[in-house]
Design a protein around this motif. Structure first.
Motif, mmCIF file in Angstrom:
data_model
loop_
_atom_site.group_PDB
_atom_site.id
_atom_site.type_symbol
_atom_site.label_atom_id
_atom_site.label_comp_id
_atom_site.label_asym_id
_atom_site.label_seq_id
_atom_site.Cartn_x
_atom_site.Cartn_y
_atom_site.Cartn_z
ATOM 1 N N ASN A 89 91.550 35.986 39.532
ATOM 2 C CA ASN A 89 90.847 34.818 39.013
ATOM 3 C C ASN A 89 90.912 33.684 40.025
ATOM 4 O OD1 ASN A 89 90.675 32.158 37.414
ATOM 5 N ND2 ASN A 89 89.973 33.673 35.937
ATOM 6 N N LEU A 90 89.770 33.101 40.339
ATOM 7 C CA LEU A 90 89.681 32.030 41.336
ATOM 8 C C LEU A 90 89.463 30.670 40.682
ATOM 9 C CD1 LEU A 90 87.480 33.772 44.072
ATOM 10 C CD2 LEU A 90 89.972 33.783 43.801
ATOM 11 N N GLY A 91 89.996 30.505 39.474
ATOM 12 C CA GLY A 91 89.813 29.249 38.755
ATOM 13 C C GLY A 91 90.345 28.043 39.510
ATOM 14 N N LYS A 131 88.086 24.787 40.916
ATOM 15 C CA LYS A 131 88.356 23.390 40.551
ATOM 16 C C LYS A 131 88.289 22.446 41.749
ATOM 17 C CE LYS A 131 91.327 24.415 36.580
ATOM 18 N NZ LYS A 131 92.711 24.342 36.037
ATOM 19 N N THR A 132 88.467 22.977 42.965
ATOM 20 C CA THR A 132 88.434 22.120 44.157
ATOM 21 C C THR A 132 87.015 21.756 44.571
ATOM 22 O OG1 THR A 132 88.401 23.995 45.712
ATOM 23 C CG2 THR A 132 90.556 23.205 44.983
ATOM 24 N N GLY A 133 86.020 22.430 44.001
ATOM 25 C CA GLY A 133 84.627 22.174 44.375
ATOM 26 C C GLY A 133 83.822 21.575 43.243
ATOM 27 N N VAL A 166 81.072 28.595 48.750
ATOM 28 C CA VAL A 166 80.414 28.929 47.483
ATOM 29 C C VAL A 166 81.171 30.078 46.828
ATOM 30 C CG1 VAL A 166 78.372 30.042 46.495
ATOM 31 C CG2 VAL A 166 78.110 28.088 48.024
ATOM 32 N N VAL A 167 81.487 29.939 45.558
ATOM 33 C CA VAL A 167 82.164 30.995 44.806
ATOM 34 C C VAL A 167 81.154 31.642 43.860
ATOM 35 C CG1 VAL A 167 83.987 31.552 43.166
ATOM 36 C CG2 VAL A 167 84.405 29.865 44.955
ATOM 37 N N VAL A 168 81.019 32.948 43.984
ATOM 38 C CA VAL A 168 80.104 33.713 43.134
ATOM 39 C C VAL A 168 80.925 34.464 42.094
ATOM 40 C CG1 VAL A 168 78.384 35.549 43.046
ATOM 41 C CG2 VAL A 168 78.432 33.966 44.992
ATOM 42 N N ILE A 226 76.194 31.568 40.975
ATOM 43 C CA ILE A 226 76.918 30.574 41.773
ATOM 44 C C ILE A 226 77.748 29.739 40.821
ATOM 45 C CG2 ILE A 226 76.724 28.620 43.350
ATOM 46 C CD1 ILE A 226 74.077 29.729 44.311
ATOM 47 N N LYS A 227 79.049 29.974 40.818
ATOM 48 C CA LYS A 227 79.929 29.250 39.898
ATOM 49 C C LYS A 227 80.248 27.861 40.429
ATOM 50 C CE LYS A 227 82.561 28.748 36.307
ATOM 51 N NZ LYS A 227 81.966 28.634 34.957
ATOM 52 N N ALA A 228 80.500 27.739 41.731
ATOM 53 C CA ALA A 228 80.850 26.434 42.305
ATOM 54 C C ALA A 228 80.523 26.425 43.785
ATOM 55 C CB ALA A 228 82.335 26.132 42.081
ATOM 56 N N ALA A 229 80.394 25.213 44.331
ATOM 57 C CA ALA A 229 80.137 25.035 45.762
ATOM 58 C C ALA A 229 81.022 23.909 46.289
ATOM 59 C CB ALA A 229 78.660 24.723 46.010
ATOM 60 N N GLY A 230 81.186 23.886 47.606
ATOM 61 C CA GLY A 230 82.051 22.871 48.203
ATOM 62 C C GLY A 230 83.520 23.111 47.925
#
Length: 311
Positions: A168-170, A174-176, A203-205, A210-214
Motif C-alpha cells: 500500500n502506497l498510502g 499523501k505527499t502529493g 504519479v501514482v497509479v 491516476i491516484k495522485a501526482a507530485g
C-alpha cells in the motif's frame, strides 16, 4: 541492569562455545542425517539472503565497522588491554539497541520482503486475481503509459510513474496531490510538462487510475548507482527497494525510458519492451485448474477444522 552486565567472561564463553560447535560439526560430518542437511541448507540460504540484503547499502559499511569493534575487543582481551577493554565493554553493552536504531530502514525493508514472499505458492498468500474487466482496464492503462513514455522520450520530458501493487502506497500518496482521474496520454503529458506545479514529483497509479501526482519518493541508498542518473532514477530505485511497486522513468536529459522493480533498473526500453515488462509484472496469469482445486481443498480443510472446534 545494564551497569551490572559484565563482559569479562565472554572470552572463555566464546572458547567453550567454539569447541562445542566444532565437535558438533565433526559429529554431523561423520554421521550425517537428512535433518542436518536440511538445517544446513536453510541456514546457508538465510546467510546468503542477509548478505544480499546488506550489500551495496550503508548497512554493509556499518557491518564492517561492527566487525572491527569485535576484533578490537578480542585483541584487547588477549593482550589484557584494560582501558581499551573497558571502553569496548561499555560500547557493546548498548550495541543491540544501537543496532536496532541504526539498521531501522534495513530491518523494515527485510520484514516487508518477508511479507511479500509467496510462501509455498499457496493461493492464500497470492495477490487477488484480477477479473476480466479489471484486467482490461489495467492493460489499457499499461498501453497508455507506454504511449505517453514514448512521446515524452521524443520530447525529452522527464517523467516518473509508479504502479501500486500489493504494498500500500498510502503514505506516498499523501505527499502529493490526489487526483483520482482517468489515465490518458494527455493527462500524463500535462502533469509532466515543464513548468506545471506537479511535474517534479511522481504519479501514482492505483487500480488503473491516476491516484495522485507530485508525490515524493524515497531515494535509493545504493552507492553504486551510475552518476549519469538523476534524482528521478534514484527515486524510482528507492521506491522499488522499499515496496513491490513498479516504476517507469523517462530521462529529461537523454530521453531514455527505464523500468525499476525490486531494486533493479532496466534501461533503454522501447515501447514494446516496456509494454511486455509491465504486462508481466502487473497482469499475473490467472491460476490454473489444478491450483484452483488445490486452493479449494485447503479451504475445505480449514472449514472442517473450524466445524470440529465449534462442536
Amino acid at each position: 541492569m545494564l551497569d551490572s552486565f559484565n563482559l569479562s567472561n565472554i572470552g572463555s564463553l566464546l572458547q567453550s562455545s567454539l569447541s562445542t560447535t566444532l565437535s558438533g560439526i565433526i559429529n554431523i560430518i561423520s554421521h550425517p542425517k537428512l535433518s542436518d542437511i536440511v538445517d544446513i541448507a536453510i541456514v546457508a540460504f538465510l546467510i546468503y539472503e542477509l548478505i544480499t540484503l546488506v550489500r551495496q547499502t550503508r548497512a554493509a559499511q556499518l557491518m564492517k565497522g561492527i566487525l572491527v569493534l569485535f576484533i578490537a575487543w578480542f585483541v584487547s582481551s588477549i593482550f589484557d588491554l584494560r582501558t581499551m577493554k573497558w571502553l569496548l565493554n561499555n560500547i557493546l553493552q548498548f550495541g543491540m539497541l544501537a543496532l536496532v536504531v541504526i539498521f531501522q530502514p534495513e530491518l523494515r525493508r527485510a520484514l516487508e520482503q518477508v511479507g511479500r514472499t509467496n510462501v509455498l505458492a499457496l493461493s492464500l498468500f497470492r495477490p487477488k486475481t484480477l477479473d476480466e474487466q479489471s484486467r482490461e482496464r489495467m492493460q489499457n492503462a499499461i498501453a497508455t503509459v507506454c504511449d505517453a513514455a514514448e512521446q515524452m522520450s521524443d520530447s525529452r520530458t522527464g517523467a516518473l510513474i509508479v504502479f501500486e501493487r500489493r504494498s500500500n502506497l498510502g503514505e506516498i500518496i499523501k505527499t502529493g496531490t490526489q487526483l483520482n482521474s482517468d489515465i490518458n496520454v494527455e493527462a500524463l503529458g500535462t502533469i509532466f510538462y515543464e513548468g506545471t506545479p506537479l511535474h517534479d514529483g511522481a504519479v501514482v497509479v492505483r487500480d488503473a487510475r491516476i491516484k495522485a501526482a507530485g508525490c515524493v519518493l524515497p531515494l535509493s541508498a545504493n552507492l553504486e548507482i551510475s552518476k549519469d542518473m538523476g534524482t528521478r532514477h534514484r527515486a524510482a530505485l528507492g521506491m522499488s527497494e522499499n515496496s513491490d511497486a513498479v516504476c517507469v522513468v523517462v530521462s529529461e536529459e537523454t530521453g531514455i525510458v527505464s523500468l525499476a522493480k525490486n531494486g533493479v533498473l532496466i534501461r533503454r526500453l522501447d515501447r514494446q519492451n516496456l509494454f511486455n515488462l509491465l504486462k508481466i509484472e502487473l497482469l499475473p496469469e490467472p491460476p490454473s485448474e489444478e491450483e484452483k482445486r488445490f486452493g479449494l481443498k485447503l479451504r475445505r480443510k480449514g472449514e472442517k477444522k473450524d466445524e470440529e472446534k465449534t462442536v
